[in-house]
Design a protein around this motif. Structure first.
Motif, PDB file in Angstrom:
ATOM      1  N   SER A  32      37.721  37.938  49.060  1.00  7.67           N
ATOM      2  CA  SER A  32      37.285  36.539  49.142  1.00  7.67           C
ATOM      3  C   SER A  32      35.864  36.373  48.597  1.00  7.67           C
ATOM      4  O   SER A  32      35.521  35.343  48.029  1.00  7.67           O
ATOM      5  CB  SER A  32      37.384  36.015  50.568  1.00  7.67           C
ATOM      6  N   ALA A  35      36.225  36.350  44.877  1.00 10.80           N
ATOM      7  CA  ALA A  35      36.917  35.099  44.531  1.00 10.80           C
ATOM      8  C   ALA A  35      35.954  33.924  44.565  1.00 10.80           C
ATOM      9  O   ALA A  35      35.932  33.086  43.667  1.00 10.80           O
ATOM     10  CB  ALA A  35      38.087  34.859  45.486  1.00 10.80           C
ATOM     11  N   ALA A  71      42.496  31.668  46.941  1.00  9.99           N
ATOM     12  CA  ALA A  71      41.842  31.281  45.683  1.00  9.99           C
ATOM     13  C   ALA A  71      42.102  29.812  45.379  1.00  9.99           C
ATOM     14  O   ALA A  71      41.196  29.081  44.951  1.00  9.99           O
ATOM     15  CB  ALA A  71      42.336  32.162  44.531  1.00  9.99           C
TER      16      ALA A  71
END
Lengths: 382, 138
Positions: A32, A35, A71
């Protein structure tokens, strides 16, 4: 500037072991933090109002469906997000699909592009599961399911020297399942010989026969080999913003945050030969210079060729795979492009005579719309 | 299968950026000639089929200020443009009858045919020669 294209590699793991894969499989997945950094980078470096194309790629991205959801959420909740500027696409090998996935794709308007090389006899030559088992039955099942529930299904088929002659069979197979949007792409890294080059025109014409037949039956197919060239022929050639933009208007991000000018170069070359930098440390400006000539042809034959404006001699990654240079065209690309342009021209000429003005959508840049029409294609007998 | 006015927004969205693209600019002289030759008159979009255009409320971000600007845009109620041969010229739309369209597209075909007669090709011998030359340069 035109559309900006970003590819986010969700994972470099895959459950298939396709022999021509260029990604370089390894057990890395997007986290994450990376991302968030990638998505911030995308919005910070794209001029406001520019159309943005973001593709979820792999490996097999649906192995990490939760990451795709994360995402997507990061993208749609970003302060700079605009629903009418951003287009999302998912490219999958077709082995993983479910009602939940379908619902998610529909809800977030994510285009679905499935890689399938054709019927079992063709597909299973190069696209098998890691354990060696054929994948065609699973992929066909996904295709049929997807066609039932998704608004649009695009299939991408790769052909190699061994399967070039099967292209008409491949197209017929897809049409028989109900697919209307068919992309055909050669494996540029394959060892194309004169024998295969000699088959190109004849093979592309057989594909064109199927295409023409679909129009005459008022159920037009979109076949990239022909439709993209008809579009380009009508519009006077590839426009500057339609040519290779790798490293400038196109970037790819690996799960660990490395930045490449094109997703097809991620696993190619020696140890990050094409890498432009990292999402944490930034782009190395001096490396961007390596690609600045990717938009122009360098072969002397191209300068004076009558169809150079309609030829993809500028595709940096295709050239690299075929010739080892970003801006040097290989014999295969030259002959394939020539055969495609000539076949598209004759197809256009024939259908214009028979059916009248059926390529208005191509003229305005959306060739796939003919294949999405419900009503029968009418002749414009004014 | 989807009806024209309910195409997936993935496709439809492309049309929010306006309709015709640079084809009309590149061929402006030819278009003007056709319009003159066939004495075609421009039409107003309102005179087309009812429902062809719709007014859509949307917001867009100002490129200068940090704010959203409400605006109305007029766009086709279905994507894909008109299903009638037509040309765009200086902001107007000109519908073409068969003869005019055949002349226009015939000119395009003629241009393309001439270009196809001047193709070059790269053969394997040349490619090998170039590679050897480059390799010898180190």
């Amino acid at each position: 500037m035109g559309q900006v294209k970003y590819t986010i590699c969700i994972t470099q793991e895959c459950n298939l072991a396709c022999t021509y894969c260029y990604i370089g499989k390894k057990p890395v997945r997007l986290d994450s933090q990376v991302a968030t950094a990638v998505i911030d980078f995308i919005f910070e470096n794209t001029p406001p109002g520019e159309p943005i194309d973001i593709g979820f790629f792999g490996g097999e991205p649906l192995l990490e469906f939760d990451l795709i959801k994360t995402a997507t959420q990061l993208i749609t909740e970003h302060p700079a997000y605009s629903a009418y500027c951003v287009r999302l696409t998912l490219v999958t090998n077709g082995t993983i699909f479910s009602p939940e996935i379908a619902h998610f794709l529909i809800e977030h308007q994510i285009s679905f592009c499935l890689s399938c090389d054709g019927p079992a006899t063709v597909h299973d030559r190069f696209r098998r599961f890691v354990n060696g088992n054929p994948s065609s039955a699973t992929v066909e099942h996904t295709l049929r399911q997807a066609l039932q529930v998704l608004p649009s299904v695009v299939v991408n088929a790769v052909y190699r020297p061994e399967t070039l002659a099967c292209l008409p069979e491949v197209v017929s197979y897809f049409a028989s399942i109900g697919l209307k949007q068919i992309y055909l792409n050669p494996d540029y890294s394959a060892n194309w010989r004169q024998a295969e080059i000699d088959l190109l025109t004849e093979t592309y014409r057989k594909v064109a026969d199927i295409y023409i037949d679909s129009y005459l039956k008022h159920q037009p197919l979109f076949i990239s080999l022909l439709d993209s060239k008809i579009t380009i022929l009508l519009r006077g050639g590839y426009q500057p913003e339609e040519r290779c933009n790798m490293g400038r208007g196109e970037l790819a991000f690996t799960p660990d945050g490395r930045i490449f000018p094109c997703e097809r170069l991620i696993g190619s070359g020696e140890a990050d030969q094409h890498c432009l930098g990292n999402i944490q440390s930034g782009i190395f400006i001096e490396r961007l210079g390596c690609f600045h000539k990717s938009g122009g042809e360098k072969n002397m034959e191209c300068f004076s060729c009558g169809i150079k404006d309609y030829c993809m001699n500028w595709c940096g990654c295709s050239n690299f795979f075929a010739s080892g240079f970003y801006n040097r065209v290989s014999p295969f690309i030259c002959h394939s492009e020539r055969a495609a342009v000539e076949t598209a021209f004759r197809t256009f000429e024939f259908l214009e005579k028979r059916l009248g003005a059926v390529f208005l959508e191509h003229l305005s840049g959306s060739p796939q719309l003919n294949s999405l029409m419900v009503e029968k294609l009418k002749t414009y007998a004014l | 299968m989807y009806e024209m006015n309910r195409l997936p927004q993935i496709i439809e969205r492309k049309w929010w950026y306006g309709g015709p693209r640079d084809f009309w600019l590149k061929n402006i002289d030819r278009i003007q000639d056709i319009i003159k030759e066939f004495k075609v008159k421009p039409i107003e979009a309102e005179h087309l089929d009812v429902g062809y255009f719709e007014t859509v409320n949307m917001t867009t971000k100002s490129l200068i200020r940090e704010e959203n600007i409400p605006e109305k845009i007029r766009r086709p109620s279905f994507p894909g443009g008109m299903r009638i041969p037509h040309l765009h010229f200086k902001g107007d739309i000109y519908l073409l009858e068969r003869e005019a369209w055949e002349k226009f597209s015939g000119q395009l075909i003629q241009d393309l045919r001439m270009k196809l007669e001047k193709v070059n090709s790269i053969n394997f011998e040349q490619a090998v020669e170039i590679s050897e030359t480059i390799n010898s340069l180190g």
